[in-house]
Design a protein around this motif. Structure first.
Motif, mmCIF file in Angstrom:
data_model
loop_
_atom_site.group_PDB
_atom_site.id
_atom_site.type_symbol
_atom_site.label_atom_id
_atom_site.label_comp_id
_atom_site.label_asym_id
_atom_site.label_seq_id
_atom_site.Cartn_x
_atom_site.Cartn_y
_atom_site.Cartn_z
ATOM 1 N N GLU A 57 -6.434 1.471 3.252
ATOM 2 C CA GLU A 57 -6.337 1.927 4.640
ATOM 3 C C GLU A 57 -7.722 2.169 5.233
ATOM 4 O O GLU A 57 -7.976 1.869 6.408
ATOM 5 C CB GLU A 57 -5.511 3.215 4.709
ATOM 6 N N GLY A 58 -8.617 2.707 4.416
ATOM 7 C CA GLY A 58 -9.979 2.914 4.893
ATOM 8 C C GLY A 58 -10.676 1.609 5.225
ATOM 9 O O GLY A 58 -11.421 1.526 6.214
ATOM 10 N N LEU A 59 -10.433 0.570 4.438
ATOM 11 C CA LEU A 59 -10.997 -0.743 4.731
ATOM 12 C C LEU A 59 -10.457 -1.300 6.044
ATOM 13 O O LEU A 59 -11.193 -1.885 6.842
ATOM 14 C CB LEU A 59 -10.687 -1.722 3.592
ATOM 15 N N LEU A 60 -9.169 -1.118 6.280
ATOM 16 C CA LEU A 60 -8.572 -1.593 7.523
ATOM 17 C C LEU A 60 -9.182 -0.864 8.726
ATOM 18 O O LEU A 60 -9.421 -1.463 9.777
ATOM 19 C CB LEU A 60 -7.050 -1.387 7.494
ATOM 20 N N THR A 113 -0.859 -3.460 10.691
ATOM 21 C CA THR A 113 -1.126 -3.255 9.273
ATOM 22 C C THR A 113 -0.317 -2.099 8.682
ATOM 23 O O THR A 113 -0.556 -1.696 7.544
ATOM 24 C CB THR A 113 -2.626 -2.990 9.051
ATOM 25 N N GLY A 114 0.658 -1.572 9.443
ATOM 26 C CA GLY A 114 1.640 -0.649 8.875
ATOM 27 C C GLY A 114 1.323 0.823 8.984
ATOM 28 O O GLY A 114 1.952 1.636 8.305
ATOM 29 N N GLY A 115 0.385 1.208 9.846
ATOM 30 C CA GLY A 115 -0.013 2.609 9.925
ATOM 31 C C GLY A 115 1.132 3.569 10.220
ATOM 32 O O GLY A 115 1.272 4.604 9.558
ATOM 33 N N PHE A 116 1.972 3.248 11.210
ATOM 34 C CA PHE A 116 3.092 4.135 11.558
ATOM 35 C C PHE A 116 4.103 4.224 10.414
ATOM 36 O O PHE A 116 4.610 5.308 10.095
ATOM 37 C CB PHE A 116 3.797 3.637 12.816
ATOM 38 N N LEU A 117 4.417 3.094 9.799
ATOM 39 C CA LEU A 117 5.428 3.083 8.736
ATOM 40 C C LEU A 117 4.957 3.869 7.526
ATOM 41 O O LEU A 117 5.733 4.618 6.912
ATOM 42 C CB LEU A 117 5.744 1.633 8.349
ATOM 43 N N ILE A 118 3.693 3.723 7.175
ATOM 44 C CA ILE A 118 3.156 4.451 6.021
ATOM 45 C C ILE A 118 3.107 5.949 6.309
ATOM 46 O O ILE A 118 3.456 6.769 5.453
ATOM 47 C CB ILE A 118 1.759 3.906 5.665
ATOM 48 N N ALA A 119 2.686 6.323 7.510
ATOM 49 C CA ALA A 119 2.617 7.744 7.860
ATOM 50 C C ALA A 119 4.006 8.375 7.883
ATOM 51 O O ALA A 119 4.185 9.515 7.441
ATOM 52 C CB ALA A 119 1.932 7.918 9.210
ATOM 53 N N ALA A 120 5.007 7.638 8.388
ATOM 54 C CA ALA A 120 6.372 8.162 8.396
ATOM 55 C C ALA A 120 6.897 8.340 6.974
ATOM 56 O O ALA A 120 7.522 9.356 6.644
ATOM 57 C CB ALA A 120 7.288 7.224 9.187
ATOM 58 N N ASP A 121 6.632 7.353 6.121
ATOM 59 C CA ASP A 121 7.060 7.449 4.725
ATOM 60 C C ASP A 121 6.369 8.624 4.039
ATOM 61 O O ASP A 121 7.009 9.395 3.309
ATOM 62 C CB ASP A 121 6.724 6.144 4.005
ATOM 63 N N ARG A 122 5.075 8.802 4.287
ATOM 64 C CA ARG A 122 4.343 9.910 3.677
ATOM 65 C C ARG A 122 4.888 11.260 4.150
ATOM 66 O O ARG A 122 5.020 12.203 3.354
ATOM 67 C CB ARG A 122 2.864 9.796 4.029
ATOM 68 N N SER A 151 -8.293 9.600 -9.310
ATOM 69 C CA SER A 151 -8.750 10.983 -9.317
ATOM 70 C C SER A 151 -7.752 11.783 -10.141
ATOM 71 O O SER A 151 -6.806 11.226 -10.705
ATOM 72 C CB SER A 151 -8.826 11.531 -7.887
ATOM 73 N N ASP A 152 -7.938 13.085 -10.207
ATOM 74 C CA ASP A 152 -7.006 13.909 -10.975
ATOM 75 C C ASP A 152 -5.629 13.951 -10.341
ATOM 76 O O ASP A 152 -4.635 14.219 -11.018
ATOM 77 C CB ASP A 152 -7.555 15.342 -11.090
ATOM 78 N N GLU A 153 -5.541 13.674 -9.026
ATOM 79 C CA GLU A 153 -4.282 13.847 -8.321
ATOM 80 C C GLU A 153 -3.545 12.540 -8.058
ATOM 81 O O GLU A 153 -2.332 12.506 -8.038
ATOM 82 C CB GLU A 153 -4.526 14.556 -6.980
ATOM 83 N N ARG A 154 -4.266 11.444 -7.854
ATOM 84 C CA ARG A 154 -3.584 10.232 -7.423
ATOM 85 C C ARG A 154 -4.498 9.032 -7.606
ATOM 86 O O ARG A 154 -5.707 9.163 -7.784
ATOM 87 C CB ARG A 154 -3.196 10.345 -5.939
ATOM 88 N N ASP A 155 -3.867 7.851 -7.578
ATOM 89 C CA ASP A 155 -4.702 6.664 -7.524
ATOM 90 C C ASP A 155 -5.155 6.469 -6.080
ATOM 91 O O ASP A 155 -4.532 6.947 -5.146
ATOM 92 C CB ASP A 155 -3.956 5.436 -8.049
ATOM 93 N N ALA A 156 -6.269 5.778 -5.923
ATOM 94 C CA ALA A 156 -6.898 5.684 -4.607
ATOM 95 C C ALA A 156 -6.752 4.309 -3.987
ATOM 96 O O ALA A 156 -7.389 4.029 -2.974
ATOM 97 C CB ALA A 156 -8.375 6.056 -4.717
ATOM 98 N N PHE A 157 -5.927 3.441 -4.562
ATOM 99 C CA PHE A 157 -5.813 2.091 -4.026
ATOM 100 C C PHE A 157 -5.327 2.100 -2.580
ATOM 101 O O PHE A 157 -5.899 1.449 -1.710
ATOM 102 C CB PHE A 157 -4.857 1.250 -4.888
ATOM 103 N N GLY A 158 -4.239 2.817 -2.317
ATOM 104 C CA GLY A 158 -3.677 2.826 -0.968
ATOM 105 C C GLY A 158 -4.606 3.433 0.052
ATOM 106 O O GLY A 158 -4.825 2.885 1.137
ATOM 107 N N ASP A 159 -5.208 4.592 -0.277
ATOM 108 C CA ASP A 159 -6.118 5.254 0.651
ATOM 109 C C ASP A 159 -7.354 4.394 0.915
ATOM 110 O O ASP A 159 -7.840 4.301 2.044
ATOM 111 C CB ASP A 159 -6.538 6.608 0.091
ATOM 112 N N ALA A 160 -7.867 3.759 -0.157
ATOM 113 C CA ALA A 160 -9.052 2.924 0.007
ATOM 114 C C ALA A 160 -8.751 1.717 0.889
ATOM 115 O O ALA A 160 -9.560 1.323 1.730
ATOM 116 C CB ALA A 160 -9.566 2.471 -1.359
#
Length: 493
Positions: free
Chosen positions: A131-134, A177-186, A120-129
Motif C-alpha cells: 500500500e505504501g508503494l501504491l 487499487t482497492g483502498g476502500f475495500l481493504i479499509a472496510a475489511d480492516r 515484525s513482532d506483530e504482523r507481516d509487512a507485505f500488505g502495508d508495504a
C-alpha cells in the motif's frame, strides 16, 4: 520507524535501478508486484500453487546468465491457465511482461528484496508495504493518479463514518487499487477479533463474498488483485470490466449494503450503454453515470459515501434530474465540501456525498427531508505534496457528523459564521435543485496561490482546463450535439 514505512523507503530507492532505463513509476511498481508475490509465497510457506521451477528460491538460485530468461518464462507460464490452476495467480500474472533489460539489474532487485526483513513482532509487512508503494506511485505520478488512488486519510474517514458491518455486501464500482475495500475489511476485522468472533458461516461469507469490486484498467486491476491478496481478501468477486457497460459487471453488482467509491472524473469518451441508467444514458462523462449506478446498486436501506466533483452538485439538464432522483430515492443527509489539493490532481474541487437508500422501492415522497453541508474548503490551507492532509484536519467534521452512519445523530446548525449548515428539501427546490451551497468566504483560489512546486502549479492548471472542457461537453450534450461532445472529450484526454 514503522517497519512497513522503512520497507517502502528501501523498495522505492530501488526504483533508481530501473528509472535510468526510462521505466515509469507504475511499471516499476508492477514489476515489484511479480517479485513480491513470489517472495511472499516463499516467506508464508504458500508456494504449492506455483510450479517448482518458478518459486522464489529457484529464481534466486539461477546464475546471472540464466536468471532473466527464467524470470521471463515464469511470467509467461504463471499467467497461463493451462499451466497454473489457481485463478488468483493466473489473474495477477495475466499478460505479464518484464521491463528489466539486463540480468545484472534483475539480480540486484532480487537480492535487495531477499535481504529485507518482512516481519515484525506483530504482523507481516507485505500488505502495508505494498500500500505504501501504491501511495508513493500516486504521489510521483500526478497525471491521472487521482483515477486510481484516494488519499488514505480520506478513505479512513469515510469508512469509519459508514461503519461497515459483517454480513453486508460492500462494493466499490471503481475499485482502483482497492483502498476502500481493504479499509472496510480492516474495520470489520478489528471489530471481530480478525473474524474469529463470528460463526463459521459468517466467516465464510466475510472471507469469500462480502467484498466486491470492479476495475476497468487491466494494469490497475493487477495492482488491485495483488493488494487484496496481500491483505487476505478473496478475489472471486473482483471483476475486470466497465461498470457503465452491460458487458461489465455493473448490472450484476446489485443489493449492496454499503458502497464506498471515488469514481473517475471527466470525459468518458462516450455515453454509458447500460439500459438501466435511464437518467444518465446520454452523458459522456464518468461522474453522473457512476452516481446513478450507486443509487441503483444499493439494496433498500443500504448506504453510500461517494466522492464527486463540484459539477455533480450544480449541472443542469441530466445533472439536475439525477439530483432529484437521488433526493427522491435516497436520504442525502450529508455533503462534505473537501479542500482543494488533497488529490494528486490539483485544482479539482470535490465533495463527499453521504446517502441512504429509502426502505421503499418507490417512495411516495422524497426520502430527503434536509441536507447538512459541512464546508472544509473555505479558509483551508494549501494542501498538496508538501502539505498533505492529515487525520486531525477532519476531526471537527467527524464530530459534527456524529456516530450514526445513517446521518441521524443529533446535529447543530452553526449558522452563517460556522461550517455546518442544514438546508431543507424545500429550500433546495427553491434553488432549482442546486446543491452547490456555500456561505463562507470562498478562498479556494487563494489556497492555490500557496502552491509552491512547479508540478503542483502545472497540475492545478491542467485540472481547471479539464473541468472547463468537460462542462462545455456536458452543455453540448444537453443541446443534442453528441458528436461534438465526444470530440471535446477526446480533446480533454
Amino acid at each position: 520507524m514503522n517497519p512497513a514505512s522503512d520497507l517502502v523507503n528501501k523498495l522505492w530507492r530501488l526504483c533508481a535501478l530501473l528509472r535510468k532505463d526510462g521505466i515509469t513509476y507504475q511499471q516499476y511498481v508492477t514489476e515489484l508486484t511479480y517479485l513480491l508475490f513470489l517472495k511472499m509465497a516463499s516467506e508464508q510457506k504458500d508456494e504449492g500453487r506455483i510450479p517448482e521451477q518458478y518459486r522464489w528460491r529457484a529464481i534466486t538460485a539461477a546464475n546471472e546468465a540464466e536468471v532473466l530468461q527464467r524470470y521471463r518464462q515464469a511470467l509467461v507460464d504463471l499467467g497461463n491457465p493451462d499451466k497454473v490452476s489457481d485463478r488468483s495467480v493466473v489473474a495477477i500474472f495475466q499478460n505479464a511482461t518484464t521491463v528489466v533489460r539486463e540480468p545484472a539489474t534483475l539480480r540486484k532487485l532480487i537480492d535487495a528484496i531477499d535481504g529485507l526483513h518482512w516481519f515484525s513482532d506483530e504482523r507481516d509487512a507485505f500488505g502495508d508495504a505494498y500500500e505504501g508503494l501504491l501511495q508513493k506511485m500516486a504521489e510521483e505520478t500526478k497525471r491521472g493518479a487521482g483515477q486510481y488512488f484516494t488519499p488514505r486519510v480520506l478513505i479512513d474517514v469515510m469508512v469509519n463514518l459508514m461503519q461497515p458491518q459483517p454480513g453486508e455486501v460492500i462494493q466499490d464500482p471503481a475499485a482502483g487499487t482497492g483502498g476502500f475495500l481493504i479499509a472496510a475489511d480492516r474495520h470489520m476485522r478489528d471489530a471481530t477479533d480478525d473474524y474469529f468472533a463470528l460463526s463459521p458461516a459468517q466467516q465464510k461469507f466475510q472471507l469469500g463474498q462480502a467484498i466486491r469490486g470492479i476495475e476497468n484498467v487491466p494494469d490497475t486491476f493487477r495492482l488491485l488483485l495483488m493488494n487484496l491478496h496481500l491483505h487476505k481478501i478473496d478475489p472471486d468477486h473482483l471483476d475486470l470490466g466497465d461498470t457503465l457497460s452491460p458487458k461489465g459487471s455493473g448490472t450484476q453488482f446489485k443489493n449492496a449494503g454499503l458502497i464506498l467509491t471515488n469514481p473517475p472524473f471527466g470525459p468518458a469518451g462516450g455515453p454509458p450503454t447500460r439500459d438501466d441508467l435511464t437518467i444518465t444514458d446520454r452523458v459522456s462523462s464518468y461522474q453522473l453515470p457512476f452516481v446513478e449506478h450507486v443509487i441503483r446498486a444499493l439494496r433498500l436501506g443500504g448506504r453510500a459515501a461517494v466522492v464527486v466533483p463540484d459539477n455533480v452538485l450544480f449541472d443542469e439538464g441530466r445533472g439536475k434530474a439525477l439530483r432529484q432522483r437521488l433526493m427522491s430515492w435516497c436520504n442525502l443527509h450529508t455533503i462534505l465540501r473537501l479542500p482543494t489539493g488533497i488529490f494528486y490532481a490539483q485544482g479539482v474541487k470535490t465533495n463527499v456525498l453521504f446517502f441512504t437508500r429509502a426502505d421503499d422501492e418507490a417512495p411516495t415522497k422524497d426520502a430527503t427531508e434536509a441536507v447538512w453541508i459541512y464546508d472544509m474548503r473555505s479558509g483551508a490551507p494549501a494542501y498538496g505534496k508538501t502539505n498533505p492532509i492529515r487525520p486531525d484536519d477532519f476531526s471537527e467534521f467527524v464530530k459534527a457528523f456524529g456516530d450514526d452512519p445513517l446521518g441521524r445523530a443529533n446535529r447543530t446548525d452553526t449558522g452563517e459564521e460556522g461550517r455546518f449548515r442544514r438546508f431543507t428539501r424545500d429550500e433546495i427546490a427553491a434553488r432549482g435543485e442546486n446543491l452547490d451551497i456555500h456561505w463562507l468566504k470562498a478562498t479556494s483560489d487563494e489556497a492555490e496561490d500557496g502552491l509552491e512546486t512547479p508540478e503542483d502549479i502545472a497540475a492545478a492548471i491542467e485540472g481547471h482546463l479539464k473541468l472547463a472542457l468537460e462542462e462545455i461537453g456536458a452543455l453540448v450534450t444537453d443541446l443534442g450535439g453528441e458528436a461534438n461532445a465526444s470530440e471535446l472529450a477526446e480533446a480533454a484526454e
